[in-house]
Motif scaffolding. Structure first.
Motif, short mmCIF file in Angstrom:
data_model
loop_
_atom_site.label_atom_id
_atom_site.label_comp_id
_atom_site.label_asym_id
_atom_site.label_seq_id
_atom_site.Cartn_x
_atom_site.Cartn_y
_atom_site.Cartn_z
N GLN A 332 0.83 -1.21 0.00
CA GLN A 332 0.00 0.00 0.00
C GLN A 332 0.86 1.26 0.00
OE1 GLN A 332 -2.47 -0.95 3.36
NE2 GLN A 332 -3.62 -2.48 2.19
N ALA A 335 2.11 1.66 -3.52
CA ALA A 335 1.01 2.14 -4.36
C ALA A 335 0.80 3.65 -4.16
CB ALA A 335 -0.27 1.38 -4.03
N ARG A 336 0.85 4.08 -2.91
CA ARG A 336 0.68 5.52 -2.62
C ARG A 336 1.78 6.35 -3.27
NH1 ARG A 336 3.37 8.28 1.02
NH2 ARG A 336 3.95 6.44 2.27
N THR A 338 3.53 5.57 -5.82
CA THR A 338 3.35 5.53 -7.28
C THR A 338 2.27 6.52 -7.70
OG1 THR A 338 3.98 3.18 -7.24
CG2 THR A 338 2.91 4.00 -9.23
N ARG A 339 1.16 6.53 -6.98
CA ARG A 339 0.08 7.49 -7.28
C ARG A 339 0.57 8.93 -7.21
NH1 ARG A 339 -2.98 4.27 -3.80
NH2 ARG A 339 -2.85 5.85 -2.15
N SER A 345 7.00 1.61 -10.01
CA SER A 345 6.88 0.32 -9.31
C SER A 345 6.50 -0.77 -10.30
CB SER A 345 5.82 0.42 -8.22
OG SER A 345 4.60 0.94 -8.73
N LEU A 356 -0.28 -8.78 -4.13
CA LEU A 356 -0.59 -7.37 -4.38
C LEU A 356 -2.07 -7.16 -4.65
CD1 LEU A 356 2.48 -6.22 -6.51
CD2 LEU A 356 2.12 -6.06 -4.06
N ALA A 361 -3.48 -3.11 -3.59
CA ALA A 361 -2.52 -2.10 -4.06
C ALA A 361 -2.14 -2.29 -5.52
CB ALA A 361 -1.27 -2.15 -3.19
N THR A 363 -3.52 -2.33 -8.42
CA THR A 363 -4.00 -1.46 -9.51
C THR A 363 -3.22 -0.16 -9.60
OG1 THR A 363 -5.69 -0.60 -8.02
CG2 THR A 363 -6.34 -2.39 -9.49
N ASP A 364 -2.52 0.23 -8.54
CA ASP A 364 -1.79 1.49 -8.54
C ASP A 364 -0.31 1.33 -8.87
OD1 ASP A 364 -3.84 3.38 -7.97
OD2 ASP A 364 -3.89 2.63 -5.92
N PHE A 365 0.18 0.09 -8.98
CA PHE A 365 1.57 -0.12 -9.39
C PHE A 365 1.74 0.33 -10.84
CE2 PHE A 365 2.38 -2.02 -5.49
CZ PHE A 365 3.66 -2.56 -5.41
#
Length: 392
Positions: A332, A335-336, A338-339, A345, A356, A361, A363-365
């Motif tokens: 997570q 992911a944060r 990356t966002r 990532s 994952l 998390a 979907t945000d990689f």
């Protein structure tokens, strides 16, 4: 990288031999997960939009060089048609004239390439036969690129060749992660055994700035340093190898991050009674099943100080709560970041994708590879025959 993409090819009026991975799970004659089918749609649609006719080559199951009706691609065709939104013409063994007769906008699927032993042998005769069926070759199956087969490597040398959209995305992501990455680079390598990832670790210590080791592998490294890991999963026979990897990393200037604290339990079961202890204080009758909160905080701090992250393997026994805590928290955080645009990532490998996705998390990689063996061999620094064959 010198490989070409669909954008570099003249496809108008051409038969485009397209190697795809549609080795999908099936139950009672129905596809239960069409992820791999969905991932090849951009390539098929772009070929059609450019005036080409895709002729799909693929394997399905492990028929061991013999026809097997239970592994016929005819079974996958209905799911392909539904996803693509148009009929697909199926051929067992076409002649060139059969394919030339296909109308504009048609899509064809040829029977399982592994029904012939010549496929896995990469026999010149089969590569020549496949090449006779097309004008252009497009490989969109990165997951099979580590195999030197007739449909992945042999035919690529006989026709103008390019990468499909999925292959292009995989190669671009991996190049960004390991080829010419933004630094600092952190790698996470987890899983059960050091012995299965020796080449991976040996390559990464020369390529990354920080290497996070988790899962059962971490126990082996702790034990190699003389720490009692109780009844934890550990390969005690790998002590010398682990020490050698640590020394290689030291010389290479790669920081190895092992857990400073751990979660231990007496039973390997969901919601088992557990406690957090320093990594060097595992009770003799307990097992280390996850990284502790301090270790997780150190991992997150490493991510925050990095610009590129490559991830393979969980940090603990993620299938069983609460031993998924470290993996979820670290994922997570990645992911944060990356966002927020602070981290590239890239992740891959079966357990990794599952972990994952479980964490929410994935979907945000930047990119998650479903390629398994090919992804690992790339991380190990190996040449993939299916990729090398595309390079001019």
């Amino acid at each position: 990288m010198s490989w070409k993409t669909l954008d570099d090819m003249d496809l108008a009026g051409k038969l485009v031999l397209t190697r795809v991975d549609i080795n999908v799970p099936m139950e009672n004659g129905r596809v239960t997960d069409d992820t791999r089918i969905q991932r090849i749609l951009p390539t098929l649609r772009d070929i059609l939009a450019a005036g080409g006719r895709p002729v799909m080559l693929a394997h399905f199951g492990r028929p061991k060089g013999k026809p097997n009706p239970d592994m016929s691609l005819r079974l996958v065709a209905p799911a392909l048609e539904a996803a693509l939104g148009q009929p697909i013409t199926f051929f067992e063994k076409p002649a060139r004239a059969d394919l030339d007769a296909l109308p504009e906008g048609a899509v064809a699927l040829i029977e399982n390439t592994r029904f012939s032993p010549q496929e896995t042998e990469n026999a010149p005769e089969m590569a020549a036969f496949l090449a006779s069926l097309g004008d252009v070759y497009c490989n969109d199956a990165f997951s099979a690129a580590h195999r030197a087969h007739a449909s992945t490597e042999g035919v690529a040398k006989l026709l103008p060749s390019c990468a499909g959209r999925l292959m292009q995305a995989e190669l671009s992501a991996l190049e960004a992660a390991l080829g010419a990455p933004k630094r600092p680079v952190t790698a996470v390598v987890g899983g059960a055994k050091v012995s299965t990832k020796l080449e991976l670790l040996g390559n990464l210590v020369h390529r990354v700035d920080t290497l996070v080791i988790g899962g059962g592998m971490a126990n082996t490294f702790l034990a190699a340093q003389g720490i009692d890991v109780g009844k934890s999963l550990a390969e005690h026979e790998m002590t010398d190898t682990a020490i050698q990897i640590l020394e290689t990393a030291r010389v290479a200037g790669c920081r190895i991050l092992l857990p400073s604290d751990v979660v231990v339990a007496r039973a390997f079961e969901a919601h088992a009674e557990c406690e957090v202890v320093p990594a060097d204080a595992c009770p003799a009758d307990a097992m280390i099943l996850d990284a502790g909160p301090d270790a997780t905080a150190q991992i997150v701090a490493a991510f925050e100080a990095s610009k590129t992250l490559i991830w393979n393997g969980p940090l603990g026994a993620f299938e069983i709560p609460p031993f998924d805590t470290a993996t979820n928290a670290a994922a997570q955080a990645a992911a944060r970041l990356t966002r927020e645009g602070r981290l590239i990532s890239v992740a891959g490998g079966g357990d990794t994708v599952a972990a994952l996705n479980t964490s929410g998390a994935g979907t945000d990689f930047t990119y998650i590879s479903t390629a398994g063996g090919a992804f690992l061999e790339w991380m190990e620094g190996k040449t993939l025959p299916g990729v090398a064959a595309l390079q001019g």
